[in-house]
Each structure stands twice: as C-alpha cells, then as structure tokens.
Motif scaffolding. Structure first.
Motif, PDB file in Angstrom:
ATOM      1  N   LEU B  46       4.639   0.116  -7.777  1.00 55.82           N
ATOM      2  CA  LEU B  46       4.061  -0.577  -6.617  1.00 55.82           C
ATOM      3  C   LEU B  46       3.979   0.295  -5.362  1.00 55.82           C
ATOM      4  N   ALA B  47       4.415   1.558  -5.464  1.00 58.09           N
ATOM      5  CA  ALA B  47       4.309   2.445  -4.304  1.00 58.09           C
ATOM      6  C   ALA B  47       2.841   2.550  -3.884  1.00 58.09           C
ATOM      7  N   THR B  48       2.606   2.573  -2.557  1.00 55.14           N
ATOM      8  CA  THR B  48       1.230   2.613  -2.069  1.00 55.14           C
ATOM      9  C   THR B  48       0.470   3.789  -2.668  1.00 55.14           C
ATOM     10  N   GLN B  49       1.188   4.896  -2.823  1.00 55.43           N
ATOM     11  CA  GLN B  49       0.541   6.086  -3.359  1.00 55.43           C
ATOM     12  C   GLN B  49       0.023   5.826  -4.776  1.00 55.43           C
ATOM     13  N   ASN B  50       0.857   5.119  -5.559  1.00 60.48           N
ATOM     14  CA  ASN B  50       0.452   4.853  -6.943  1.00 60.48           C
ATOM     15  C   ASN B  50      -0.729   3.885  -7.003  1.00 60.48           C
ATOM     16  N   ILE B  51      -0.723   2.897  -6.116  1.00 61.47           N
ATOM     17  CA  ILE B  51      -1.837   1.946  -6.094  1.00 61.47           C
ATOM     18  C   ILE B  51      -3.139   2.669  -5.734  1.00 61.47           C
ATOM     19  N   GLY B 173      -1.380   2.473   5.544  1.00 65.83           N
ATOM     20  CA  GLY B 173      -0.476   3.054   4.563  1.00 65.83           C
ATOM     21  C   GLY B 173      -1.141   3.378   3.233  1.00 65.83           C
ATOM     22  N   PHE B 174      -2.306   2.749   2.967  1.00 66.14           N
ATOM     23  CA  PHE B 174      -3.005   3.039   1.723  1.00 66.14           C
ATOM     24  C   PHE B 174      -3.958   4.202   1.930  1.00 66.14           C
ATOM     25  N   VAL B 175      -3.936   5.115   0.987  1.00 66.83           N
ATOM     26  CA  VAL B 175      -4.899   6.202   1.038  1.00 66.83           C
ATOM     27  C   VAL B 175      -6.108   5.787   0.217  1.00 66.83           C
ATOM     28  N   LEU B 176      -7.228   5.585   0.908  1.00 74.45           N
ATOM     29  CA  LEU B 176      -8.438   5.170   0.210  1.00 74.45           C
ATOM     30  C   LEU B 176      -9.457   6.289   0.265  1.00 74.45           C
ATOM     31  N   THR B 177     -10.145   6.510  -0.867  1.00 74.41           N
ATOM     32  CA  THR B 177     -11.251   7.468  -0.820  1.00 74.41           C
ATOM     33  C   THR B 177     -12.502   6.712  -0.396  1.00 74.41           C
ATOM     34  N   LEU B 287      -9.736  -3.155 -13.348  1.00 69.34           N
ATOM     35  CA  LEU B 287      -8.394  -2.939 -12.810  1.00 69.34           C
ATOM     36  C   LEU B 287      -7.327  -3.114 -13.898  1.00 69.34           C
ATOM     37  N   ILE B 288      -7.550  -4.070 -14.805  1.00 69.42           N
ATOM     38  CA  ILE B 288      -6.585  -4.262 -15.893  1.00 69.42           C
ATOM     39  C   ILE B 288      -6.457  -2.969 -16.693  1.00 69.42           C
ATOM     40  N   ASN B 294      -2.174   3.382 -16.178  1.00 62.06           N
ATOM     41  CA  ASN B 294      -1.240   3.933 -15.207  1.00 62.06           C
ATOM     42  C   ASN B 294       0.196   3.527 -15.526  1.00 62.06           C
ATOM     43  N   GLY B 295       0.384   2.240 -15.792  1.00 66.84           N
ATOM     44  CA  GLY B 295       1.728   1.725 -16.045  1.00 66.84           C
ATOM     45  C   GLY B 295       2.361   2.337 -17.287  1.00 66.84           C
ATOM     46  N   LEU B 296       1.556   2.461 -18.326  1.00 68.05           N
ATOM     47  CA  LEU B 296       2.087   3.020 -19.563  1.00 68.05           C
ATOM     48  C   LEU B 296       2.375   4.504 -19.389  1.00 68.05           C
ATOM     49  N   THR B 297       1.552   5.185 -18.582  1.00 70.18           N
ATOM     50  CA  THR B 297       1.805   6.606 -18.314  1.00 70.18           C
ATOM     51  C   THR B 297       3.111   6.766 -17.541  1.00 70.18           C
ATOM     52  N   LEU B 298       3.278   5.924 -16.518  1.00 70.82           N
ATOM     53  CA  LEU B 298       4.510   5.979 -15.722  1.00 70.82           C
ATOM     54  C   LEU B 298       5.728   5.737 -16.611  1.00 70.82           C
TER      55      LEU B 298
END
Lengths: 264, 328
Positions: B46-51, B173-177, B287-288, B294-298
C-alpha cells in the motif's frame, strides 16, 4: 385518387382512406407472391389481414412498408403515390411497424428501447455541444406513454430482458404508438403470448385506435381478429379475396373464403 | 394495479437493482479483496510508491483495453490491438530519428493507427467479414511489415516529446506520470460517449441486437466503422504512452497485448457476446491484473503463477457472464 375507392364502398364514404394499394404485383422469378392485390385502410379503423400461409399477407405488408419493392402497381398514402425505399422511409412518412420477432435491445432498459434511434438530447449547450442524452426526460415521457396506454409495467428503468413476453410486446406496441403519425402495422403481435397477455396487447391496440391512428393487424388468430377488428381483409392466392366485417360474416365464413371453399 | 400505482412507481430502479444490474460491482469486489489480501501480507503493497508503480504498469494495457471494450461491446473482437500500437511506436520513432518534428511524427503515427482502425472497420462493416478474421489478418500483415521496416530489430527513441508521457508530477504524495493522467482522461471521455450520448446507446444496441438496431433506423455499418476508427485512435495514443514508459521502438513488443486487453475487458464484466458491460468495469479489470501481478511479485512468487491466476480469473468471469445470460 381515393375517389374511386369511395365509390366502390358507398356504404362508408365518409371515412378517409389512409393507405391504399392498387393492383400490386410482386414476383420472385417464377413465383408470384402478389397477383394484383388491392388494399385499403381507413382512418381510425382496425383492419385485420388474414389468409392462409403463402396467401401473400407478409409480402403485402412488406410492400406497404417498403421492405419489398413491388414489381408493378401503386401504393398511396393519404391519396398521394409513395415509393418507399425501405422501412425507414415508411417510418419517416408516419408508418410504424411492430415486428413479430420483437425488435428490441434486451440489455437496454424500457425507456432506452422506446426511444431507440430517436433519443432525446438535453436542451441548451449540454445537448447541442456535448450531445448529452436527456435520460430523465426520456424516462418521464416513456412512463407517461405507458400510463396513457394503460399498460402496466415494472419500473421504466428495468432491462427489457427482465420483462415477460407480453410486457415486451407491450413496449414494442407502445413504441409504435408513441411515434406513429398515421398508422401502425402489427405482424402477429400476439403469436407468442399467453391468453392473459394477449388480452393486454389487444387492449393496447384498442387504445391506439382511440388515439385516432389506423391499425393494420396481421393475425392467424380468428377469435382475436373477430374480437377487435372493424373490417377484415382476406387474402387468397396473392389477391384480395374479400373485405368483410365481423358483423356481416362468421368465423366459418371467413375461413371458407380464405381456403377457397366459398367464392367471396 | 391501477394507473395511479404506476405513476407512483419510481422512474429510476432501486439501489439494489442498480447494484445487481451494474456489471462492475463484482469486479470491484474482486479488486478490493485482492488489495486487502496483498496489503495484509505485505506492508509495502500500500506504499504510495508501489501504487504509482501499479498504475504505471497498467497504463498501456489499460488504454488499449478502452478500444477493445468498444469493439467487444459491438460483439466484435480486436486481435490487432498490440500490432496497431506497435505501428504507432515504430512510425513515430522512425520519423523522429529521420529528423522530423516530434509533434508531427507522433501526430502522423496516431493518424496512421486511426487509419488501421478504419481499415479494419471498413472490412468488417463494409464487406461484413468477421472481426476475428479481419483483425487476425491485420495482426499478421502489420507484424511482418513492421519487422521489415525496422529491419527486424528494436531501436531507441530519444526524444523528449515522445517520452513526455513518462514524465512525473506529484499529487498529494502520489507520483503520477502524464501517461496515467492521459489514460484516465481517455477513460472519462469514452465513458461519457458510451453512457451519455446517442452514439454510445447505439453501440450497445448494435451489440445487443443488430437487426433491431437496423429496424429502428440506426446506420449499423457506419456506426461500426466509427467504433473501429475511434479504437484505432486510442491505440495510437497508447503508442505515445508506450514510448513514455520505454523509449524504445520494438517490432517484437506487445505480443501479449491482445490477450491482456481482452483479459481486462472480460474480467471487468463486459460480455464477449456484445451489448453488455462497460468501461468502468474495464478499468477495474485492468487494475485487477496490475494488482495481481504486482502483489504476487512483491510476495516473491514465480511470475508463471501470475499468468495462471489471471487465466483462472478470465474463465470465472466468462462463466459468470454465461450464467447470467442463461438466467435471462
């Protein structure tokens, strides 16, 4: 013009003829579907079209609505000759058709189906620039139309697929009634319905007549025809065998004319 | 029931009916469930960076899936999604490397992608060929042609304008491209088209019952053409977003983009039979897939498991769609 049709039917010379066909022929190669058929629909009447399978009922109706182009003959709307290129032309001229296989988008709601192809847009900038649909107004109008026709339905926001067969047919008939300016053509509107639902749809057809529209009803169901029709146009072998009324003839008479057992 | 009771009934369906009738509720629950599971098992999730990373990884497939949704809603399917997008990256990259103005290069590439969509639409609507076959053909033609143009290999594209969509900004706080923002803007735009305009209503009607659409006077073929045209344009934008993520034009890239975009659409609750579903579902579906990978990689799980779980989800989504259709 309609003058000569009026002399033919001196009994009811006061009714105006809305839609007329004169000596219409339609051949497919060697097959003659319509063999010089005449047709006459008067303002404010329910005209039933009956006939055995292959007698030319469907082809006649298709010719009247532009789905089929006659090989020869004339079609007149309000006394003026018309040449419909397709069903859309007929619609623009004020003729609505209710099809046997309900022409609906099942996943869309009742209001969307009623207004399909004729959606209303918001007023002002939202409509003209942003092209936004006025869903609220369409729902209101749809609800008003259904209650005017005294047809009961669950919420107007329901998907059409959630309705019973009779309710769906009710929506189809209401759509025609809502937009028709001259007449409504119905192809076997009760064929797939149960007894109670059939009664509801017949009631709807009567309320269309009450609105001053003429109705052409194609049906196999003789009791229905006799219950509701003002006049009955009987097809046989691609021609009009007779036009009778439920008062002047019995069901047996009509069947006899249809099958050719009795000459009309 | 009398007429009065009808009048007293509400125009709008009840909340329950709306929730059950909204195909994106199921996918949303799945997305939330995955997020909870991953958040509980790994605090970094849930870290902003990860989102931000999840969103960035979703951008290309998420954008392509917009076009795919439009096509699938008309009861079609688009197998040329990835190939058209690669066409955009290669053409833009080639032109820029030849010294052309970058804005012109990207604009021309997007125009070409739109043209590819138009070509697909013409064959499908004009000649009434099946979308599956037409887009499969375009996939083959484009893949081969692009390898010939780029002489088989990938080449770097170093232009600040083409890479602009990869630039970032901070929002609370969110880094958006910029790419993420463009994707979301496209979702908003196409959502409006689908849900608030006649055009969108007719897309659904055609997917639902093309014969009924024709009978009420909708110009079905012209409408289909406009759908494929818009889809092509969206794939062109996706090409720009792709160059922002990886400044490299590779004719062999995006080979899984077709199936990934279809996966996002289907998991998002849009029916492959057409006429049912919507764009919000597709965004959730994309998103799913992003969250799952992402979650499985983490969690340090073998990437092959990601494909396996995604595959299961697709089958469940299609099975649910079939069941709901049969019930109706």
């Amino acid at each position: 013009m309609s003058a000569d049709s009026m002399t033919r039917d001196a009994t009811d010379a006061s009714s105006r003829v809305v839609l007329e066909a004169r000596n219409v022929v339609k051949t497919y190669g060697h097959v003659t579907a319509l063999d010089g058929v005449d047709f006459e629909l008067r303002a404010g009447e329910i005209l039933a079209v009956v006939g055995d399978n292959g007698a030319g009922k469907s082809t006649l109706i298709k010719a009247l609505t532009g789905a089929v182009h006659p090989t020869s003959g004339e079609i007149l709307l309000d006394g003026a000759p018309v040449h419909f290129k397709g069903p859309l032309d007929a619609r623009h001229a004020g003729i609505e058709t209710v099809y046997q296989d309900l022409a609906m988008a099942p996943a869309l709601d009742i209001a969307s189906n009623l207004f399909l192809g004729r959606e209303l847009r918001c007023e002002g900038v939202m409509g003209s620039v942003f092209r936004r649909l006025d869903k609220k107004r369409m729902r209101e109008e749809a609800r008003r139309a259904m209650s005017e026709l005294k047809f009961r339905l669950p919420s107007i926001g329901n998907a059409v697929e959630a309705l019973s067969g009779g309710q769906r047919q009710g929506v189809a008939v209401a759509r025609a009634a809502l937009f028709a300016r001259k007449l409504v053509i119905m192809d076997e509107p009760t064929a797939a319905l149960g007894v109670r639902e059939t009664g509801q749809v017949l009631e709807l057809i009567r309320s269309i007549r009450e609105r001053g529209l003429a109705v052409v009803l194609i049906s196999h169901n003789m009791p229905n025809v006799f219950e509701i029709a003002d006049r009955i146009h009987i097809m046989r072998l691609g021609r009009r065998a007779a036009v009778v009324t439920p008062q002047s003839h019995s069901m047996n008479d009509v069947v006899a004319i249809m099958t050719g057992a009795v000459a009309a | 029931m009398s007429t009065a009771t009808i009048a007293s009934q509400q125009d709008t369906p009840s909340l329950k009916a709306r929730l059950l009738g909204t195909p994106s509720v199921g996918p949303l629950l799945v997305l939330v469930a995955f997020c909870i599971i991953f958040a509980l098992t790994n605090p970094r999730f849930l870290a902003t960076q990860n989102i931000s990373i999840i969103l960035q990884q979703t951008v290309i497939i998420g954008t392509l899936a917009i076009g795919q949704t439009l096509v699938i809603l008309t009861a079609g399917i688009d197998l040329a999604v990835g190939a058209i997008c690669v066409l955009g990256t290669i053409v833009a990259g080639k032109l820029v490397n030849l010294g052309y103005d970058p804005v012109f290069s990207m604009g021309f590439a997007i125009l070409l992608c739109t043209g590819a969509g138009l070509a697909a639409g013409s064959l499908i609507a004009g000649l009434r060929l099946p979308p599956f076959i037409v887009t499969l053909g375009i996939l083959g033609i484009l893949t081969a042609a692009l390898r010939l143009i780029s002489e088989g290999g990938a080449f770097p594209v170093r232009d600040p304008f083409l890479a602009w969509t990869g630039n970032t900004m901070k929002v609370g706080g969110f880094v958006l491209t910029y790419g993420i923002l463009i994707m979301l803007a496209l979702y908003g735009f196409v959502w409006y088209l689908l849900n608030q305009t006649k055009w969108g209503r007719h897309v659904y009607a055609i997917g639902n019952n093309p014969e009924a659409a024709r009978l009420v006077g909708i110009p079905v073929r012209r409408h289909l053409l406009s759908v494929y045209l818009l889809a092509g344009f969206i794939y062109g934008i996706a090409a720009w977003l792709a160059l922002g993520r990886i400044p490299n034009a590779d004719p062999n890239a995006m080979q899984t983009a077709n199936l990934d975009s279809i996966t996002a659409v289907v998991i998002g609750g849009t029916s492959l039979f057409g006429g049912r579903g919507g764009l919000i579902g597709t965004l959730i579906g994309a998103l799913i897939v992003g969250v799952l990978r992402n979650g499985l990689t983490l969690a340090g799980i073998d990437p092959l498991w990601q494909d396996l779980v995604t595959g299961i989800l697709v089958i469940i989504a299609v099975a649910l769609d079939q069941m709901s259709r049969r019930r109706n």
